[in-house]
Design a protein around this motif. Structure first.
Motif, PDB file in Angstrom:
ATOM      1  N   GLN A 138      -3.836  73.158  42.376  1.00  0.00           N
ATOM      2  CA  GLN A 138      -3.729  72.018  41.462  1.00  0.00           C
ATOM      3  C   GLN A 138      -2.532  71.151  41.820  1.00  0.00           C
ATOM      4  OE1 GLN A 138      -5.952  71.188  39.027  1.00  0.00           O
ATOM      5  NE2 GLN A 138      -4.756  69.310  38.886  1.00  0.00           N
ATOM      6  N   ASN A 139      -1.442  71.795  42.216  1.00  0.00           N
ATOM      7  CA  ASN A 139      -0.257  71.035  42.634  1.00  0.00           C
ATOM      8  C   ASN A 139      -0.532  70.233  43.899  1.00  0.00           C
ATOM      9  OD1 ASN A 139       1.270  71.974  40.499  1.00  0.00           O
ATOM     10  ND2 ASN A 139       2.067  73.729  41.647  1.00  0.00           N
ATOM     11  N   GLU A 140      -1.307  70.818  44.813  1.00  0.00           N
ATOM     12  CA  GLU A 140      -1.659  70.100  46.036  1.00  0.00           C
ATOM     13  C   GLU A 140      -2.499  68.870  45.721  1.00  0.00           C
ATOM     14  OE1 GLU A 140      -3.598  72.832  48.603  1.00  0.00           O
ATOM     15  OE2 GLU A 140      -1.791  74.012  49.026  1.00  0.00           O
ATOM     16  N   ILE A 141      -3.448  69.007  44.802  1.00  0.00           N
ATOM     17  CA  ILE A 141      -4.287  67.874  44.402  1.00  0.00           C
ATOM     18  C   ILE A 141      -3.437  66.776  43.780  1.00  0.00           C
ATOM     19  CG2 ILE A 141      -6.140  67.153  42.842  1.00  0.00           C
ATOM     20  CD1 ILE A 141      -7.367  69.937  43.246  1.00  0.00           C
ATOM     21  N   ASN A 142      -2.501  67.176  42.915  1.00  0.00           N
ATOM     22  CA  ASN A 142      -1.629  66.190  42.277  1.00  0.00           C
ATOM     23  C   ASN A 142      -0.756  65.472  43.306  1.00  0.00           C
ATOM     24  OD1 ASN A 142      -2.628  66.881  39.769  1.00  0.00           O
ATOM     25  ND2 ASN A 142      -1.002  68.382  39.369  1.00  0.00           N
ATOM     26  N   ASP A 143      -0.276  66.249  44.281  1.00  0.00           N
ATOM     27  CA  ASP A 143       0.554  65.644  45.325  1.00  0.00           C
ATOM     28  C   ASP A 143      -0.242  64.654  46.171  1.00  0.00           C
ATOM     29  OD1 ASP A 143       2.677  67.113  44.442  1.00  0.00           O
ATOM     30  OD2 ASP A 143       2.413  68.717  45.918  1.00  0.00           O
ATOM     31  N   LEU A 144      -1.515  65.012  46.468  1.00  0.00           N
ATOM     32  CA  LEU A 144      -2.363  64.124  47.265  1.00  0.00           C
ATOM     33  C   LEU A 144      -2.626  62.814  46.533  1.00  0.00           C
ATOM     34  CD1 LEU A 144      -4.941  66.652  48.751  1.00  0.00           C
ATOM     35  CD2 LEU A 144      -3.185  65.380  50.006  1.00  0.00           C
ATOM     36  N   ILE A 145      -2.939  62.956  45.256  1.00  0.00           N
ATOM     37  CA  ILE A 145      -3.222  61.750  44.459  1.00  0.00           C
ATOM     38  C   ILE A 145      -1.974  60.886  44.344  1.00  0.00           C
ATOM     39  CG2 ILE A 145      -3.859  60.929  42.160  1.00  0.00           C
ATOM     40  CD1 ILE A 145      -5.666  63.378  41.902  1.00  0.00           C
ATOM     41  N   SER A 146      -0.841  61.537  44.126  1.00  0.00           N
ATOM     42  CA  SER A 146       0.405  60.784  43.991  1.00  0.00           C
ATOM     43  C   SER A 146       0.771  60.094  45.307  1.00  0.00           C
ATOM     44  CB  SER A 146       1.536  61.727  43.571  1.00  0.00           C
ATOM     45  OG  SER A 146       1.235  62.311  42.327  1.00  0.00           O
ATOM     46  N   GLY A 147       0.448  60.720  46.456  1.00  0.00           N
ATOM     47  CA  GLY A 147       0.779  60.138  47.744  1.00  0.00           C
ATOM     48  C   GLY A 147      -0.076  58.941  48.100  1.00  0.00           C
ATOM     49  N   VAL A 148      -1.314  58.914  47.624  1.00  0.00           N
ATOM     50  CA  VAL A 148      -2.233  57.818  47.943  1.00  0.00           C
ATOM     51  C   VAL A 148      -1.935  56.584  47.109  1.00  0.00           C
ATOM     52  CG1 VAL A 148      -4.649  57.085  47.859  1.00  0.00           C
ATOM     53  CG2 VAL A 148      -4.048  59.349  48.746  1.00  0.00           C
ATOM     54  N   LEU A 149      -1.610  56.785  45.841  1.00  0.00           N
ATOM     55  CA  LEU A 149      -1.399  55.664  44.930  1.00  0.00           C
ATOM     56  C   LEU A 149       0.042  55.175  45.006  1.00  0.00           C
ATOM     57  CD1 LEU A 149      -3.337  57.040  41.813  1.00  0.00           C
ATOM     58  CD2 LEU A 149      -4.183  55.509  43.606  1.00  0.00           C
ATOM     59  N   ASN A 150       0.202  53.821  45.018  1.00  0.00           N
ATOM     60  CA  ASN A 150       1.531  53.228  45.002  1.00  0.00           C
ATOM     61  C   ASN A 150       1.804  52.606  43.639  1.00  0.00           C
ATOM     62  OD1 ASN A 150       0.074  50.837  44.973  1.00  0.00           O
ATOM     63  ND2 ASN A 150       0.138  50.628  47.207  1.00  0.00           N
ATOM     64  N   ASP A 151       2.900  51.874  43.531  1.00  0.00           N
ATOM     65  CA  ASP A 151       3.279  51.273  42.245  1.00  0.00           C
ATOM     66  C   ASP A 151       2.259  50.249  41.773  1.00  0.00           C
ATOM     67  OD1 ASP A 151       5.503  52.834  42.247  1.00  0.00           O
ATOM     68  OD2 ASP A 151       6.832  51.284  43.081  1.00  0.00           O
ATOM     69  N   ASN A 152       1.708  49.469  42.701  1.00  0.00           N
ATOM     70  CA  ASN A 152       0.686  48.483  42.325  1.00  0.00           C
ATOM     71  C   ASN A 152      -0.552  49.159  41.749  1.00  0.00           C
ATOM     72  OD1 ASN A 152       2.287  46.351  43.191  1.00  0.00           O
ATOM     73  ND2 ASN A 152       1.484  46.427  45.297  1.00  0.00           N
ATOM     74  N   ASP A 153      -0.914  50.313  42.352  1.00  0.00           N
ATOM     75  CA  ASP A 153      -2.065  51.065  41.832  1.00  0.00           C
ATOM     76  C   ASP A 153      -1.790  51.552  40.411  1.00  0.00           C
ATOM     77  OD1 ASP A 153      -3.551  50.777  44.189  1.00  0.00           O
ATOM     78  OD2 ASP A 153      -2.516  52.472  45.123  1.00  0.00           O
ATOM     79  N   GLU A 154      -0.574  52.036  40.199  1.00  0.00           N
ATOM     80  CA  GLU A 154      -0.229  52.525  38.865  1.00  0.00           C
ATOM     81  C   GLU A 154      -0.276  51.393  37.843  1.00  0.00           C
ATOM     82  OE1 GLU A 154       0.224  55.518  37.814  1.00  0.00           O
ATOM     83  OE2 GLU A 154       0.109  56.515  39.761  1.00  0.00           O
ATOM     84  N   GLN A 155       0.158  50.215  38.227  1.00  0.00           N
ATOM     85  CA  GLN A 155       0.107  49.068  37.321  1.00  0.00           C
ATOM     86  C   GLN A 155      -1.338  48.680  37.030  1.00  0.00           C
ATOM     87  OE1 GLN A 155       2.440  45.916  39.039  1.00  0.00           O
ATOM     88  NE2 GLN A 155       4.397  47.053  38.844  1.00  0.00           N
ATOM     89  N   ALA A 156      -2.188  48.736  38.069  1.00  0.00           N
ATOM     90  CA  ALA A 156      -3.604  48.411  37.878  1.00  0.00           C
ATOM     91  C   ALA A 156      -4.259  49.412  36.931  1.00  0.00           C
ATOM     92  CB  ALA A 156      -4.330  48.401  39.230  1.00  0.00           C
TER      93      ALA A 156
END
Length: 203
Positions: A138-156
């Protein structure tokens, strides 16, 4: 119809051990009654011996005192027998308690063994390992998702979430039904459009 209902025979919970203790207690009580009766006789013989002496009947008083002495010896023997009965009764009762304690320990040991067999070290280690692997995955999945998304993605994502919340609010706000009949076709058309939009939002 000749239907006979057989009564189930009740199983007695009184053991031979219990019967033995009861018999001993009955003998003990009988000895105590015997002692009380002898003591009453001794007191009566003593008073009678005094009266015989006052009447000058020394020989009869002496004979009565001999009888009294013999009964006193019997009373002393009864004291010893009573003491033995008391000790034997207490020993049997304590042995009965010990038996129950041993039986309880035996049942407890069997239950504990079953628990230990169920929760052995290998099973516990396997469960902990599987749990650890699940957490790591689960931590690996969270890390992968966090690595793909940037600040603009989070704002979107935040913007889209806000829009979804607004849409849900609009669904809850149903169009008001007019109390009076519309005066023009244009007003009817506006109400129809609002209703249509509400239905589309719900879908």
């Amino acid at each position: 119809m000749g239907i006979f209902f057989s009564k189930r025979k009740k199983i007695s919970r009184i053991t031979d051990h219990d019967k033995t203790i009861l018999e001993l207690k009955i003998q003990r009580d009988n000895l105590k009654k015997y002692q009380l009766r002898i003591e009453a006789i001794l007191e009566n013989d003593r008073n009678l011996a005094k009266r015989l002496l006052t009447e000058g009947k020394k020989d009869r008083a002496k004979l009565l005192l001999r009888k009294k002495r013999f009964q006193e010896q019997l009373l002393e023997q009864t004291d010893g027998q009573l003491e033995n009965l008391e000790k034997l009764t207490q020993d049997l009762e304590f042995a009965q308690i010990e038996i129950k304690v041993v039986e309880g320990l035996k049942i407890g040991n069997i239950a504990l063994k079953k628990i230990n067999d169920t929760l052995n070290i290998q099973n516990i280690e396997q469960i902990l390992e599987e749990t650890r692997e699940g957490v790591e995955k689960q931590n690996e999945i969270n890390d992968l998702i966090s690595g793909v998304l940037n600040d603009n993605d989070e704002q979107a994502i935040e913007l889209e979430l806000s829009q979804l919340i607004d849409q849900n609010s609009e669904i809850l706000e149903l169009p008001e039904i007019p109390n009076e009949e519309p005066a023009t076709d244009q007003l009817k058309k506006e109400i129809k459009e609002k209703t249509k939009k509400s239905i589309l939002v719900e879908v």
